[in-house]
Design a protein around this motif. Structure first.
Motif, PDB file in Angstrom:
ATOM      1  N   SER A  33       0.858  -1.181   0.000  1.00 27.67           N
ATOM      2  CA  SER A  33       0.000   0.000   0.000  1.00 27.67           C
ATOM      3  C   SER A  33       0.895   1.232   0.000  1.00 27.67           C
ATOM      4  CB  SER A  33      -0.903  -0.002   1.229  1.00 27.67           C
ATOM      5  OG  SER A  33      -1.671   1.181   1.304  1.00 27.67           O
ATOM      6  N   ILE A  34       0.640   2.123  -0.955  1.00 26.01           N
ATOM      7  CA  ILE A  34       1.457   3.332  -1.093  1.00 26.01           C
ATOM      8  C   ILE A  34       0.536   4.548  -1.062  1.00 26.01           C
ATOM      9  CG2 ILE A  34       3.136   4.563  -2.499  1.00 26.01           C
ATOM     10  CD1 ILE A  34       4.151   1.829  -1.639  1.00 26.01           C
ATOM     11  N   GLY A  35       0.796   5.491  -0.155  1.00 23.45           N
ATOM     12  CA  GLY A  35       0.030   6.715  -0.116  1.00 23.45           C
ATOM     13  C   GLY A  35      -1.092   6.683   0.909  1.00 23.45           C
ATOM     14  N   PRO A  36      -1.977   7.702   0.849  1.00 22.78           N
ATOM     15  CA  PRO A  36      -2.028   8.794  -0.127  1.00 22.78           C
ATOM     16  C   PRO A  36      -0.908   9.828   0.094  1.00 22.78           C
ATOM     17  CG  PRO A  36      -3.658   9.161   1.582  1.00 22.78           C
ATOM     18  CD  PRO A  36      -3.061   7.808   1.849  1.00 22.78           C
ATOM     19  N   PHE A  37      -0.681  10.652  -0.926  1.00 18.80           N
ATOM     20  CA  PHE A  37       0.322  11.716  -0.872  1.00 18.80           C
ATOM     21  C   PHE A  37       1.710  11.179  -0.527  1.00 18.80           C
ATOM     22  CE2 PHE A  37      -3.697  13.970  -0.147  1.00 18.80           C
ATOM     23  CZ  PHE A  37      -3.582  15.033  -1.030  1.00 18.80           C
ATOM     24  N   ALA A  38       2.062  10.030  -1.083  1.00 18.26           N
ATOM     25  CA  ALA A  38       3.409   9.498  -0.903  1.00 18.26           C
ATOM     26  C   ALA A  38       4.254   9.854  -2.121  1.00 18.26           C
ATOM     27  CB  ALA A  38       3.371   7.989  -0.717  1.00 18.26           C
ATOM     28  N   HIS A  69       3.820  -6.778   0.958  1.00 20.41           N
ATOM     29  CA  HIS A  69       3.016  -6.551   2.181  1.00 20.41           C
ATOM     30  C   HIS A  69       3.548  -5.368   2.992  1.00 20.41           C
ATOM     31  CE1 HIS A  69       0.714 -10.300   1.719  1.00 20.41           C
ATOM     32  NE2 HIS A  69       1.860 -10.833   1.308  1.00 20.41           N
ATOM     33  N   SER A  70       4.198  -4.440   2.341  1.00 18.96           N
ATOM     34  CA  SER A  70       4.714  -3.261   3.041  1.00 18.96           C
ATOM     35  C   SER A  70       3.772  -2.075   2.850  1.00 18.96           C
ATOM     36  CB  SER A  70       6.114  -2.908   2.537  1.00 18.96           C
ATOM     37  OG  SER A  70       7.043  -3.878   2.962  1.00 18.96           O
ATOM     38  N   LYS A  71       3.942  -1.085   3.715  1.00 17.11           N
ATOM     39  CA  LYS A  71       3.081   0.100   3.661  1.00 17.11           C
ATOM     40  C   LYS A  71       3.924   1.362   3.721  1.00 17.11           C
ATOM     41  CE  LYS A  71      -0.652   2.552   6.033  1.00 17.11           C
ATOM     42  NZ  LYS A  71      -1.560   2.577   7.206  1.00 17.11           N
ATOM     43  N   ILE A  72       3.677   2.243   2.759  1.00 16.26           N
ATOM     44  CA  ILE A  72       4.251   3.588   2.775  1.00 16.26           C
ATOM     45  C   ILE A  72       3.061   4.539   2.850  1.00 16.26           C
ATOM     46  CG2 ILE A  72       5.675   5.261   1.567  1.00 16.26           C
ATOM     47  CD1 ILE A  72       7.166   2.726   2.428  1.00 16.26           C
ATOM     48  N   GLY A  73       2.950   5.269   3.933  1.00 14.42           N
ATOM     49  CA  GLY A  73       1.722   6.005   4.199  1.00 14.42           C
ATOM     50  C   GLY A  73       1.719   7.430   3.698  1.00 14.42           C
ATOM     51  N   SER A  92       7.179  -4.340   6.185  1.00  8.74           N
ATOM     52  CA  SER A  92       7.622  -3.157   6.924  1.00  8.74           C
ATOM     53  C   SER A  92       6.698  -1.983   6.654  1.00  8.74           C
ATOM     54  CB  SER A  92       9.066  -2.803   6.562  1.00  8.74           C
ATOM     55  OG  SER A  92       9.948  -3.795   7.056  1.00  8.74           O
ATOM     56  N   LYS A  93       6.650  -1.045   7.629  1.00  8.56           N
ATOM     57  CA  LYS A  93       5.721   0.079   7.532  1.00  8.56           C
ATOM     58  C   LYS A  93       6.417   1.399   7.834  1.00  8.56           C
ATOM     59  CE  LYS A  93       1.776  -2.705   9.097  1.00  8.56           C
ATOM     60  NZ  LYS A  93       0.712  -2.848  10.128  1.00  8.56           N
ATOM     61  N   VAL A  94       6.161   2.360   6.948  1.00  8.72           N
ATOM     62  CA  VAL A  94       6.533   3.756   7.205  1.00  8.72           C
ATOM     63  C   VAL A  94       5.259   4.535   6.953  1.00  8.72           C
ATOM     64  CG1 VAL A  94       8.135   5.627   6.678  1.00  8.72           C
ATOM     65  CG2 VAL A  94       8.835   3.241   6.288  1.00  8.72           C
ATOM     66  N   SER A  95       4.501   4.750   7.997  1.00 10.14           N
ATOM     67  CA  SER A  95       3.085   5.110   7.825  1.00 10.14           C
ATOM     68  C   SER A  95       2.790   6.594   7.725  1.00 10.14           C
ATOM     69  CB  SER A  95       2.257   4.509   8.969  1.00 10.14           C
ATOM     70  OG  SER A  95       2.301   3.094   8.906  1.00 10.14           O
ATOM     71  N   ASP A 118      18.502   7.045   1.247  1.00  5.90           N
ATOM     72  CA  ASP A 118      19.753   6.276   1.252  1.00  5.90           C
ATOM     73  C   ASP A 118      19.759   5.258   2.401  1.00  5.90           C
ATOM     74  OD1 ASP A 118      21.537   7.711  -0.877  1.00  5.90           O
ATOM     75  OD2 ASP A 118      20.642   9.319   0.306  1.00  5.90           O
ATOM     76  N   SER A 119      18.694   4.469   2.453  1.00  7.46           N
ATOM     77  CA  SER A 119      18.520   3.577   3.601  1.00  7.46           C
ATOM     78  C   SER A 119      18.278   2.134   3.185  1.00  7.46           C
ATOM     79  CB  SER A 119      17.332   4.051   4.457  1.00  7.46           C
ATOM     80  OG  SER A 119      17.565   5.352   4.955  1.00  7.46           O
ATOM     81  N   LYS A 120      18.631   1.232   4.093  1.00  6.53           N
ATOM     82  CA  LYS A 120      18.291  -0.187   3.973  1.00  6.53           C
ATOM     83  C   LYS A 120      17.431  -0.546   5.166  1.00  6.53           C
ATOM     84  CE  LYS A 120      21.284  -3.285   2.978  1.00  6.53           C
ATOM     85  NZ  LYS A 120      22.513  -4.123   3.043  1.00  6.53           N
ATOM     86  N   ILE A 121      16.176  -0.864   4.908  1.00 10.21           N
ATOM     87  CA  ILE A 121      15.256  -1.220   5.984  1.00 10.21           C
ATOM     88  C   ILE A 121      14.866  -2.670   5.801  1.00 10.21           C
ATOM     89  CG2 ILE A 121      12.992  -0.765   6.991  1.00 10.21           C
ATOM     90  CD1 ILE A 121      13.319   2.143   6.270  1.00 10.21           C
ATOM     91  N   GLY A 122      15.005  -3.454   6.826  1.00  9.27           N
ATOM     92  CA  GLY A 122      14.769  -4.889   6.750  1.00  9.27           C
ATOM     93  C   GLY A 122      13.301  -5.276   6.783  1.00  9.27           C
ATOM     94  N   ASN A 123      13.056  -6.541   7.131  1.00  4.91           N
ATOM     95  CA  ASN A 123      11.704  -7.079   7.220  1.00  4.91           C
ATOM     96  C   ASN A 123      11.071  -6.723   8.563  1.00  4.91           C
ATOM     97  OD1 ASN A 123      11.641  -8.927   4.719  1.00  4.91           O
ATOM     98  ND2 ASN A 123      13.507  -9.588   5.751  1.00  4.91           N
ATOM     99  N   ASP A 124       9.757  -6.558   8.561  1.00  4.29           N
ATOM    100  CA  ASP A 124       8.963  -6.396   9.791  1.00  4.29           C
ATOM    101  C   ASP A 124       9.421  -5.204  10.629  1.00  4.29           C
ATOM    102  OD1 ASP A 124       7.373  -8.913   9.478  1.00  4.29           O
ATOM    103  OD2 ASP A 124       9.369  -9.808   9.629  1.00  4.29           O
ATOM    104  N   VAL A 125       9.803  -4.154   9.955  1.00  7.68           N
ATOM    105  CA  VAL A 125      10.230  -2.923  10.648  1.00  7.68           C
ATOM    106  C   VAL A 125       9.045  -1.967  10.717  1.00  7.68           C
ATOM    107  CG1 VAL A 125      11.701  -0.870  10.451  1.00  7.68           C
ATOM    108  CG2 VAL A 125      12.653  -3.151  10.009  1.00  7.68           C
ATOM    109  N   ASN A 126       8.927  -1.252  11.830  1.00  7.69           N
ATOM    110  CA  ASN A 126       7.936  -0.190  11.951  1.00  7.69           C
ATOM    111  C   ASN A 126       8.649   1.137  12.182  1.00  7.69           C
ATOM    112  OD1 ASN A 126       4.809   0.400  12.532  1.00  7.69           O
ATOM    113  ND2 ASN A 126       6.063   1.650  13.901  1.00  7.69           N
ATOM    114  N   VAL A 127       8.401   2.091  11.290  1.00 10.19           N
ATOM    115  CA  VAL A 127       8.971   3.430  11.414  1.00 10.19           C
ATOM    116  C   VAL A 127       7.836   4.376  11.767  1.00 10.19           C
ATOM    117  CG1 VAL A 127      10.170   5.296  10.233  1.00 10.19           C
ATOM    118  CG2 VAL A 127      10.816   2.918   9.783  1.00 10.19           C
ATOM    119  N   GLY A 128       7.938   5.035  12.912  1.00  8.89           N
ATOM    120  CA  GLY A 128       6.855   5.873  13.406  1.00  8.89           C
ATOM    121  C   GLY A 128       6.734   7.196  12.664  1.00  8.89           C
TER     122      GLY A 128
END
Length: 451
Positions: free
Chosen positions: A321-326, A337-341, A355-358, A365-375
């Motif tokens: 899921s990408i967005g809205p306004f991403a 199964h990742s989310k970019i909010g 992983s989620k960046v909601s 310039d990042s490497k984010i692994g599996n099952d990560v939650n970014v607040g």
């Protein structure tokens, strides 16, 4: 195989632009490139007549197999074609085309060429409801072509004719050469008109075949910005129709733009005001909500791109899921199964599965692994003003809201970062790391008042 002559030397003054007329774009491709691409499957040589803006035309056109012919003076269409005669074989069919007629189809040119193979000379015409200003195709009682009469020279009866000359023709090289030699500047402009060869050929009993094009838009020439916009809409309508015939659901074809190539699998749905640029690939059951821009990207199965999002040169996994306004910037890979909010920007980064960046974050310039939650409100501080540095967030990590990760830095596996932290050093696996000043309350402080 045959040859083509494409007239592209005109200045295009009515475009009111510093750009050559034939370099203006429809579907994000120049008018001239459209014509070249339409003719290329039918010929083994292409001669492009250039004049104004010649260097920019050559530089910005795919020209590996093009013979550029310079027309120093613009003295009419007949004069333009004459410049290419040294490159024309007597026995081959020559397609004569115009660099400002971008919607011409290969299939139409194939029919025209086939007719010329039999007769030696064929014309492309079209029926217009309002033919004012165009040269009329005049036929005899047997429906054979007699001549082309320009608007200013037409009689009252001839002005009633709705069949007009498009200027596009296919003609054997020997016939073309013969009648070009006979052209004379019988007009106030002192120009040589290519259409004059029609009447000369008729007088010699040359059987001129014809093909009436079904679409006026296909043969429309572009002379100003109004016509350019009309051609753009016609192009997009054709593109949408073709994609829908192959199974793509487009909610409103009038509010759809594809400025490149789009491939897709079953059950994809495109809502209104979506713009595709470059080559894009959609998996099955992809939903793209309104007002999105997708550039040169690949989107996996069952992924939803929510409204007002921009994706450029990126790979999006399945069930994401990408967005809205991403905003997903180039060289980004989003896992399954990742989310970019909403209001999240991701640049040159990989974000793995689940992983989620909601909310309201910047990941660069990042490497984010599996099952990560970014607040919410998390920033990867990747740029020191000169150089870029990488942030790595390992599997299972939890980054609390409003944190700043100052690269280069690594967040350990299953680590937790407390909200509001500024992290400048690597953090260990499985532990809580935070950086905060002690909270205090000033009891005697008073809020300022207006004087």
């Amino acid at each position: 195989m045959n040859t083509a002559i494409i007239l592209a030397a005109g200045q295009g003054t009515r475009m009111n632009s510093q750009t050559a007329k034939v370099l203006h774009k429809v579907g994000n491709k120049s008018l001239l490139q459209h014509v070249i691409d339409a003719s290329r499957p039918l010929v083994n040589s292409i001669n492009v007549i250039i004049g104004h803006h010649s260097e920019s035309v050559k530089k910005t056109t795919s020209n590996d197999d093009i013979n550029w012919v310079n027309q120093k003076e613009q003295l009419g269409t007949g004069h333009a074609v004459k410049q290419a005669i040294p490159h024309i074989n007597d026995n081959l069919i020559c397609l004569i085309l115009y660099g400002d007629v971008p919607l011409i189809k290969t299939e139409t040119l194939q029919i025209l060429t086939d007719k010329a193979e039999s007769s030696g000379f064929s014309l492309l015409s079209v029926m217009m409801e309002n033919p004012f200003g165009y040269g009329r195709i005049i036929r005899d009682s047997n429906n054979s072509i007699l001549s082309i009469v320009e608007q200013k020279d037409a009689s009252k009866d001839e002005l009633q004719v709705r069949e007009i000359n498009t200027g596009i023709m296919a003609i054997r090289g020997s016939i073309l050469k013969k009648y070009l030699k006979e052209l004379e500047p019988n007009n106030s402009q002192g120009e040589l008109y290519l259409t004059d060869i029609v009447e000369k050929a008729v007088k010699d009993n040359v059987n001129i075949a014809s093909f009436i094009c079904e679409s006026v838009a296909e043969v429309m020439g572009i002379n100003d910005k109004n016509q350019l916009s009309q051609a753009e809409r016609a192009y997009q309508q054709n593109k949408a129709s073709d994609l829908m015939s192959k199974g793509l659901t487009i909610m409103d074809p009038k509010r759809f733009d594809c400025r490149g190539e789009l491939s897709f699998k079953d059950d994809c749905v495109i809502d209104v005001n979506v713009v595709f640029e470059g080559d894009n690939d959609l998996g099955k059951n992809v939903l793209i909500s309104p007002n999105c821009i997708i550039k040169a990207s690949k989107i996996g199965d069952n992924t939803h791109i929510l409204a007002n999002s921009i994706i450029e040169n990126a790979v999006i996994g399945s069930n994401a899921s990408i967005g809205p306004f991403a905003r997903i910037r180039p060289e980004t890979k989003i896992g399954n199964h990742s989310k970019i909010g909403n209001f999240v920007e991701v640049k040159k980064s990989s974000i793995e599965n689940n992983s989620k960046v909601s909310h309201l974050s910047y990941i660069g310039d990042s490497k984010i692994g599996n099952d990560v939650n970014v607040g919410a409100g998390v920033i990867t501080c990747n740029y020191d003003g000169i150089n870029k540095f990488q942030t790595e967030i390992k599997d299972g990590a939890f980054v609390g809201s409003n944190s700043q990760l100052v690269a280069p830095v690594t967040i350990g596996k299953n680590a937790t970062i407390g909200a509001g932290s500024t992290i400048t050093q690597n953090t260990p696996d499985g532990q809580l790391t935070l950086s905060r000043n002690k909270q205090s309350t000033i009891s005697k402080w008073k809020r300022p008042l207006k004087k």
